[in-house]
Design a protein around this motif. Structure first.
Motif, PDB file in Angstrom:
ATOM      1  N   SER A  38       0.846  -1.199   0.000  1.00 54.41           N
ATOM      2  CA  SER A  38       0.000   0.000   0.000  1.00 54.41           C
ATOM      3  C   SER A  38       0.879   1.246   0.000  1.00 54.41           C
ATOM      4  O   SER A  38       2.058   1.200   0.357  1.00 54.41           O
ATOM      5  N   GLY A  39       0.304   2.365  -0.424  1.00 51.15           N
ATOM      6  CA  GLY A  39       1.018   3.635  -0.400  1.00 51.15           C
ATOM      7  C   GLY A  39       1.882   3.894  -1.612  1.00 51.15           C
ATOM      8  O   GLY A  39       2.776   4.743  -1.554  1.00 51.15           O
ATOM      9  N   LEU A  40       1.620   3.199  -2.723  1.00 49.06           N
ATOM     10  CA  LEU A  40       2.447   3.386  -3.923  1.00 49.06           C
ATOM     11  C   LEU A  40       1.705   4.147  -5.021  1.00 49.06           C
ATOM     12  O   LEU A  40       2.202   4.252  -6.145  1.00 49.06           O
ATOM     13  N   LEU A  74      12.019   1.090  -4.986  1.00 50.37           N
ATOM     14  CA  LEU A  74      12.912   1.618  -3.954  1.00 50.37           C
ATOM     15  C   LEU A  74      12.282   1.515  -2.573  1.00 50.37           C
ATOM     16  O   LEU A  74      12.939   1.127  -1.592  1.00 50.37           O
ATOM     17  N   ARG A  75      11.024   1.840  -2.461  1.00 51.72           N
ATOM     18  CA  ARG A  75      10.339   1.778  -1.162  1.00 51.72           C
ATOM     19  C   ARG A  75      10.157   0.343  -0.698  1.00 51.72           C
ATOM     20  O   ARG A  75      10.322   0.030   0.481  1.00 51.72           O
ATOM     21  N   ALA A  88       4.425  -3.831   8.018  1.00 54.08           N
ATOM     22  CA  ALA A  88       3.438  -4.545   7.220  1.00 54.08           C
ATOM     23  C   ALA A  88       2.202  -4.794   8.078  1.00 54.08           C
ATOM     24  O   ALA A  88       2.246  -4.702   9.307  1.00 54.08           O
ATOM     25  N   ARG A  89       1.109  -5.120   7.417  1.00 55.51           N
ATOM     26  CA  ARG A  89      -0.145  -5.413   8.110  1.00 55.51           C
ATOM     27  C   ARG A  89      -0.808  -6.622   7.456  1.00 55.51           C
ATOM     28  O   ARG A  89      -0.520  -6.961   6.303  1.00 55.51           O
ATOM     29  N   ALA A 111       3.518  -1.607   4.207  1.00 61.31           N
ATOM     30  CA  ALA A 111       2.911  -0.299   4.488  1.00 61.31           C
ATOM     31  C   ALA A 111       3.867   0.811   4.057  1.00 61.31           C
ATOM     32  O   ALA A 111       4.527   1.443   4.878  1.00 61.31           O
ATOM     33  N   CYS A 112       3.959   1.032   2.748  1.00 60.28           N
ATOM     34  CA  CYS A 112       4.909   2.035   2.256  1.00 60.28           C
ATOM     35  C   CYS A 112       4.442   3.463   2.501  1.00 60.28           C
ATOM     36  O   CYS A 112       5.246   4.388   2.365  1.00 60.28           O
TER      37      CYS A 112
END
Length: 271
Positions: free
Chosen positions: A67-69, A79-80, A96-97, A139-140
């Protein structure tokens, strides 16, 4: 394959580094590790955990399980993902979740993942495979882009490294892997710089400058806010001749409050 010459720099390999932050008894602390003395890059140095992008970090499965990309390029997404994977391999921390949950996993769940660290490190497994098998997602959105450094062109081993800030869950306990990394410590940036200046630690130039910049903040919240407000500027140090001797020059707009420094020189911890 073309052999690099003085006019043909070695290609810089894309890499990611994670500055893990927490509130200590005397203010902001960052997690740092000591590289094994037999490692061929920054051997014996006090560094932030991180490493090169692995093939699995670029796989669609890894992105699907992260998530978060949103709105990020494939390279920035990889990279993340690499930053979080490296922190898991090297420090046993994982942001992570469980899929469908809003809470990051705790130490009990993390302990059940420990057997994945070595196969990931050896490249026998991609991070997406682990996430799918364990019904997890990275969880990025927890990461804040902090800096971007490229090894100078005259160096025989070069990296194109992006630095990210993150705060791991308080109940997850960081520890070094005992192989590539032989020690670890939560430390105030000013203390790490002071130990380097006293000759007690080996700290390479990008680490010194990032410690100094991090030390301008007194708390995790302040450091994160400062990073969000400071545009990330690509830093490729250029070796120049000056009246004071050889100096490395970097962009002043990168946020380090210096534009030149002597190669290998200590960076002041003073604000």
């Amino acid at each position: 394959m073309t052999t690099p010459s003085p006019s043909t720099p070695v290609a810089a390999k894309p890499a990611a580094t994670l500055l893990l932050l927490r509130e200590g008894a005397q203010g902001l602390e960052v997690f740092m590790v000591v590289r094994h003395h037999e490692i061929d890059f920054a051997s014996g140095a006090l560094v932030f955990p991180g490493g090169k992008i692995a093939p699995g970090d670029r796989e669609p499965l890894a992105r699907e399980r992260t998530s978060g990309l949103e709105d990020l390029s494939e390279e920035q997404a990889a990279l993340r993902i690499a930053a979080l994977r490296e922190a898991f391999e090297e420090c046993a921390l994982l942001l992570a979740r469980e899929r469908g949950s809003s809470a990051l996993i705790g130490p009990e769940r993390l302990e059940r993942l420990d057997h994945y660290r070595s196969p990931l490190d050896r490249g026998e497994l991609g991070i997406g495979d682990m996430l799918r098998a364990e019904n997890l997602e990275l969880a990025c959105e927890s990461l804040v882009h902090f800096a971007h450094w490229v090894t100078p062109t005259m160096m025989p081993k070069r990296f194109d490294t992006h630095f990210f800030l993150a705060s791991p869950p308080a109940r997850q306990l960081a520890r070094h892997d005992g192989h590539e990394l032989v020690d670890s410590v939560w430390i105030r940036p000013a203390d790490a710089l002071a130990q380097a200046e006293a000759g007690q630690r080996t700290v390479i130039a990008p680490t010194r400058l990032n410690l100094q910049r991090l030390g301008y903040s007194d708390s995790v919240a302040e450091a994160v806010a400062a990073a969000r407000a400071q545009p990330v500027v690509r830093v490729l140090p250029e070796l120049v001749a000056t009246e004071q001797g050889p100096r490395l020059r970097i962009p002043r707009e990168a946020g380090y409050r210096v534009s030149e420094f002597a190669p290998g020189a200590a960076v002041s911890a003073k604000r």
